[in-house]
Design an enzyme around this catalytic site. Structure first.
Site, short mmCIF file in Angstrom:
data_model
loop_
_atom_site.label_atom_id
_atom_site.label_comp_id
_atom_site.label_asym_id
_atom_site.label_seq_id
_atom_site.Cartn_x
_atom_site.Cartn_y
_atom_site.Cartn_z
N ARG A 187 0.62 -1.49 0.14
CA ARG A 187 -0.05 -0.11 0.06
C ARG A 187 0.88 1.35 0.05
O ARG A 187 0.44 2.46 -0.51
CB ARG A 187 -1.03 -0.19 1.19
CG ARG A 187 -2.17 -0.91 1.14
CD ARG A 187 -2.88 -1.49 2.26
NE ARG A 187 -4.11 -2.13 2.12
CZ ARG A 187 -3.94 -3.49 1.84
NH1 ARG A 187 -2.88 -4.16 1.67
NH2 ARG A 187 -5.16 -4.26 1.76
N GLY B 160 -1.75 -11.57 -5.07
CA GLY B 160 -2.92 -11.42 -5.33
C GLY B 160 -3.41 -10.12 -4.74
O GLY B 160 -4.26 -9.31 -5.38
N GLN C 220 -8.91 -7.19 0.78
CA GLN C 220 -8.48 -6.82 -0.71
C GLN C 220 -9.71 -6.28 -1.44
O GLN C 220 -9.54 -5.10 -1.97
CB GLN C 220 -7.80 -8.03 -1.53
CG GLN C 220 -6.39 -8.70 -0.98
CD GLN C 220 -6.13 -9.63 -1.57
OE1 GLN C 220 -6.81 -10.26 -2.46
NE2 GLN C 220 -4.90 -10.30 -1.24
N ASP D 220 -4.05 -15.69 7.11
CA ASP D 220 -2.74 -16.17 6.55
C ASP D 220 -1.99 -16.80 7.53
O ASP D 220 -1.04 -17.55 7.15
CB ASP D 220 -2.00 -14.83 6.07
CG ASP D 220 -2.40 -14.00 5.01
OD1 ASP D 220 -3.22 -14.88 4.35
OD2 ASP D 220 -2.30 -12.79 4.62
N ARG E 136 -5.42 -24.09 0.74
CA ARG E 136 -4.39 -24.21 1.96
C ARG E 136 -5.02 -25.28 2.80
O ARG E 136 -4.28 -25.78 3.68
CB ARG E 136 -4.26 -22.81 2.55
CG ARG E 136 -3.20 -21.85 1.82
CD ARG E 136 -2.88 -20.88 2.65
NE ARG E 136 -1.96 -20.04 2.12
CZ ARG E 136 -1.53 -18.79 2.06
NH1 ARG E 136 -2.30 -17.89 3.12
NH2 ARG E 136 -0.43 -18.16 1.48
N LYS F 221 -6.45 -19.19 -1.74
CA LYS F 221 -5.32 -18.45 -1.57
C LYS F 221 -4.24 -19.07 -2.67
O LYS F 221 -4.82 -19.45 -3.52
CB LYS F 221 -4.85 -18.93 -0.06
CG LYS F 221 -5.40 -18.07 0.91
CD LYS F 221 -5.58 -16.60 0.81
CE LYS F 221 -6.06 -16.03 2.11
NZ LYS F 221 -5.75 -14.52 2.24
N SER G 160 -12.99 -9.07 3.45
CA SER G 160 -11.90 -9.27 2.43
C SER G 160 -11.72 -7.92 2.34
O SER G 160 -11.82 -7.02 2.00
CB SER G 160 -12.41 -9.74 0.99
OG SER G 160 -11.20 -9.53 0.01
#
Length: 435
Positions: A29, A96, A171, A317, A348, A344, A169
């Site tokens: 960012r 991503g 993102q 994560d 995962r 992901k 999310s």
């Protein structure tokens, strides 16, 4: 780093102090915001991982001057309205975050561009971002009607929307907010479960006005950003691997300095505390927009817990390394509400269960997580990273308690987020590579 690495079984105590690499989310960012802003932006503690370098590469192709000196970065930009139309494809690599946030940024720009990533990115769903952006008037086309890369974006004038997030999310939220900066009207994002708020914090840091109240985020369009200074704290997602190592290895004590302790990211701390880990937290006095502290973890007797609900977005994560942690806890640990793990870098859930079973873990996959019984003694074996940095590091940390060597295939993927991971493992252990 060789593409395959074999680690000697290492059941000796872990001791020492580390400063983990800069936060990946904040590093991404800081480049994006600095490139969008007018003026100079300086960044200290930048993560020189492959993903973040992909973000830098994309903005250089848009004509932004970005200089790197060690972990310090300087950006000189005339603002995004003066970007040059790229003559080359913008390659986001394995990132991503780069791909999805760039879609929001480029949608309201004045340039035409094409985004592409590696084989992993080509499989990751983009519809969740494309859908709200198209509601704002974004002109995005691509494979399977824009569900997958490659994606072409024709920058255009956008209109604000009021959007309720179907799943937590950061993102998707960030892509909408960054598009909202260039949209007409007030963009509103509603969250039922709070996701990472690095974007909201950094927007304020770069001079934007944004309000957040009871899960409702509002941003007035037409605002311009001004260059500033960004201090990137250590990444708690990277620190998590050594927090777990210190907790599960015998007679160990590891001190992790200058770690970001943003409350939307500290789920791993909550899990360790709930399991009964011997963890000390010292908050630092800092003018940074992000809270920073020092964590000291010592060998611990751990108890199984249930992990789910609103905790999941705060540790999504870290679930691979939490699964390893749970193999050493007394009782049955249940991880649920984690369907997001399936989309992901790899699936995962399937990957973690498959690889830990090779080491002798008592672990089963469920539709939305996994069930882990412990404690168990882990043996050795050959583990596949699936090109996923967090799976690779999970396997490496397992070697601190395994009875036999562990080989990790495609270990080079770890450089995505933690380029000096094996150097740090050597600092706190008698770790040796056999190949």
């Amino acid at each position: 780093m060789n593409d395959s690495i074999k680690l000697q079984a290492n059941q000796s105590p872990l001791q020492g102090s580390l400063r983990v690499p800069g936060d990946k989310s904040i590093s991404h960012r800081s480049i994006m915001f600095g490139a969008m802003a007018k003026g100079d932006t300086t960044i200290n503690g930048f993560l020189l991982g492959d993903d973040c370098l992909s973000t830098i590469s994309c903005f250089k192709k848009l004509g932004v001057d970005i200089q790197i000196s060690g972990t310090n970065v300087t950006i000189t930009s005339d603002g995004m309205e003066n970007w040059k139309e790229p003559i080359d494809i913008l390659d986001t690599g394995n990132s991503g975050t780069t791909t999805r946030l760039m879609l929001g940024i480029l949608a309201g720009s004045q340039v035409h561009s094409v985004l592409i990533g590696d084989e992993s990115i080509a499989k990751r769903p983009m519809k969740r971002v494309i859908q709200p952006l198209r509601q704002m008037g974004a002109l995005i086309s691509g494979r399977c009607d824009g569900q997958f890369t490659p994606l072409a974006v024709q920058g255009t004038q956008l209109s604000a929307i009021d959007y309720t997030m179907p799943v937590a999310s950061a993102q998707v939220k960030s892509a909408i907010l960054l598009a909202g900066l260039r949209a007409k009207g007030v963009t509103t994002v509603r969250e039922s479960e709070v996701s990472r708020d690095h974007t909201e914090r950094m927007l304020r840091q770069f001079g934007a006005e944004i309000t957040t109240e009871k899960g409702v985020i509002k941003l007035q369009g037409g605002q311009k950003l001004t260059g500033t200074h960004v201090e990137v704290p250590g990444d708690i997602s990277s620190a998590a691997f050594f927090l777990v190592a210190g907790a599960i290895a015998k007679e160990s004590s590891i001190r992790l300095e200058h770690v970001g302790l943003n409350p939307t990211r500290t789920g791993i701390v909550d899990v360790l505390q709930q399991m009964g880990a011997n963890l000390e937290i010292e908050l630092n006095n800092s003018e940074s927009e992000e809270p920073i502290g020092t964590l000291t973890i010592k060998s611990s007797k751990l108890n199984a817990i249930e992990i789910g609900g609103e905790l999941i977005p705060r540790l999504i994560d870290e679930i691979p390394i939490i699964a390893l942690l749970a193999t050493q806890a007394h009782g049955t640990t249940v991880i649920k509400d984690a369907e997001e793990l399936k989309v992901k870098e790899t699936d995962r859930i399937a990957a973690v269960v498959h690889e830990l079973k090779k080491l002798g873990a008592d672990i089963e996959a469920t539709d939305d997580g996994m069930i882990i019984k412990g404690p168990v003694t882990l043996s050795g074996g050959k583990l596949q990273s699936y090109g996923d940095h967090r799976i690779g590091m999970m396997g490496a940390i397992a070697s601190v308690i395994s009875t036999q060597p562990i080989e990790i295939e495609h270990a080079s993927c770890i450089s995505v987020s933690y380029p000096n991971f094996f150097d740090h493992l050597r600092i706190v252990s008698s770790f040796e590579t056999l190949r």
